[in-house]
Enzyme design. Structure first.
Site, short mmCIF file in Angstrom:
data_model
loop_
_atom_site.label_atom_id
_atom_site.label_comp_id
_atom_site.label_asym_id
_atom_site.label_seq_id
_atom_site.Cartn_x
_atom_site.Cartn_y
_atom_site.Cartn_z
N GLY A 108 50.94 38.10 45.67
CA GLY A 108 51.52 38.16 47.01
C GLY A 108 52.24 36.89 47.44
N THR A 110 52.64 28.98 44.57
CA THR A 110 52.33 29.75 43.38
C THR A 110 50.90 29.43 42.89
OG1 THR A 110 53.15 30.36 41.20
CG2 THR A 110 53.27 28.04 41.72
N GLU A 140 58.85 34.29 43.26
CA GLU A 140 59.07 35.39 44.21
C GLU A 140 59.79 34.93 45.47
OE1 GLU A 140 55.25 37.35 44.55
OE2 GLU A 140 55.95 39.02 43.35
N HIS A 180 54.80 39.85 51.42
CA HIS A 180 54.85 40.64 50.19
C HIS A 180 53.43 40.74 49.65
CE1 HIS A 180 55.38 42.02 46.19
NE2 HIS A 180 55.04 40.87 45.66
N HIS A 219 50.40 43.64 47.41
CA HIS A 219 50.22 44.76 46.49
C HIS A 219 49.09 45.65 47.02
CE1 HIS A 219 51.48 41.73 43.08
NE2 HIS A 219 52.47 41.98 43.91
N HIS A 243 55.30 47.75 41.39
CA HIS A 243 55.01 46.36 41.80
C HIS A 243 54.20 46.31 43.10
CE1 HIS A 243 56.80 42.07 42.54
NE2 HIS A 243 55.52 42.15 42.82
ZN LIG Z 1 54.25 40.78 43.76
#
Ligand SMILES: [Zn+2]
Length: 224
Positions: A35, A51, A82, A101, A103, A164
Site C-alpha cells: 500500500g 517503501t 508506486e 492505495h 489491497h 493488484h
Molecule cells: Zn499495490
C-alpha cells in the site's frame, strides 16, 4: 507567518498519514509492507509513506517528501516506485490532495477476477464514489501503471487495478480513506448479493432522481 502555517499543515498531514496507515493495516486493507498513502502540500510537494515499512508500524519520522517530479526532498527512506502513479494522478487532478492505495481483500478479489464495480446499485456509493472502473493489468513500478489508469483519472475517484488492488482519490486524507473504506464495503456487499442471485442496479430514472438530489444537497452531480 506563512512558513509557520506550512509547517503546521505538514505536521498535521504527517500525523493523518500515520493514523490512516495504522487504520488500513488494522482493517486488513494491506498486508506486510503493501500500500501507499500520500498527500499534496500547499507548495506542490508530496509527502508519502516510505517503501518497505509496514503500515502497521509506521512512525511520523519515516514519512518521505518528494517534489512533483518524484525527486527526494526529505526522508531517511525511499518513497517506493508506486509513487509514480500518485504523482501522475496529482498532475492531472488539481482538485485532489490525497491518495490511498491499498489491497483490501473484497475489492482486490473483484480486481483479480478482472471484474469492475461499475454497476449503479447503492445510492450512497453512487453519490460518493460514482463509477468504479477496472484499470487493465500493468506491471508494478513500470510506466505501464500510469498508462493503465489514464482513461479514468479525470472522471473517477475510485478504481480497481487488475490483479493488484485499489486506489481512491480525495480532496483530503480523510476523504481518500473513507472512499477506500466505502469501496471495500461495497465490494463485500456486491459479492454477497451475487451469492443471493445478483445485485439489481438502479434504473436510469432512479439515477436521474439521485443526481438531482445530489446536486441539490451536496452541490455535486453524480459521475455516471
Ligand atoms: Zn499495490
Amino acid at each position: 507567518m506563512k512558513n509557520k502555517g506550512s509547517l503546521r499543515e505538514k505536521e498535521k498531514l504527517i500525523s493523518e498519514i500515520v493514523e490512516i496507515s495504522h487504520l488500513i493495516y488494522q482493517k486488513g486493507f494491506v498486508s506486510a509492507t503493501d500500500g501507499k498513502i500520500s498527500a499534496r502540500l500547499e507548495n506542490g510537494n508530496i509527502i508519502c509513506t516510505p517503501t518497505s515499512i509496514s503500515k502497521g508500524e509506521l512512525k511520523k519520522s519515516q514519512i518521505v517528501e518528494v517534489d512533483p517530479e518524484g525527486n527526494l526532498v526529505y526522508g531517511i527512506y525511499k518513497p517506493s516506485t508506486e509513487i509514480k502513479m500518485h504523482l501522475f494522478i496529482y498532475k492531472q487532478r488539481k482538485d485532489i490532495n490525497a491518495i490511498v492505495h491499498a489491497h483490501p481483500p473484497f475489492a482486490t478479489a473483484f480486481a483479480t477476477a478482472a471484474l469492475s464495480l461499475e454497476g449503479f446499485t447503492l445510492p450512497e456509493v453512487i453519490i460518493n464514489l460514482g463509477k468504479i472502473p477496472l484499470a487493465k493489468y500493468a506491471t508494478p513500478s513500470t510506466d505501464e501503471v500510469p498508462l493503465s489508469i489514464q482513461p479514468f483519472i479525470e472522471n473517477c475517484d475510485a478504481f480497481l487495478l487488475q490483479n493488484h488492488g485499489a486506489v481512491t482519490l480525495g480532496t483530503n486524507l480523510k476523504d481518500a480513506y473513507f472512499k477506500m473504506e466505502k469501496l471495500e464495503h461495497y465490494a463485500m456487499v456486491v459479492l454477497l448479493a451475487r451469492i443471493l442471485g445478483g445485485e439489481k442496479n438502479l434504473s436510469n430514472e432512479d439515477l436521474k432522481k439521485l443526481s438531482d438530489i445530489s446536486l441539490k444537497i451536496y452541490g455535486k452531480k453524480i459521475k455516471i
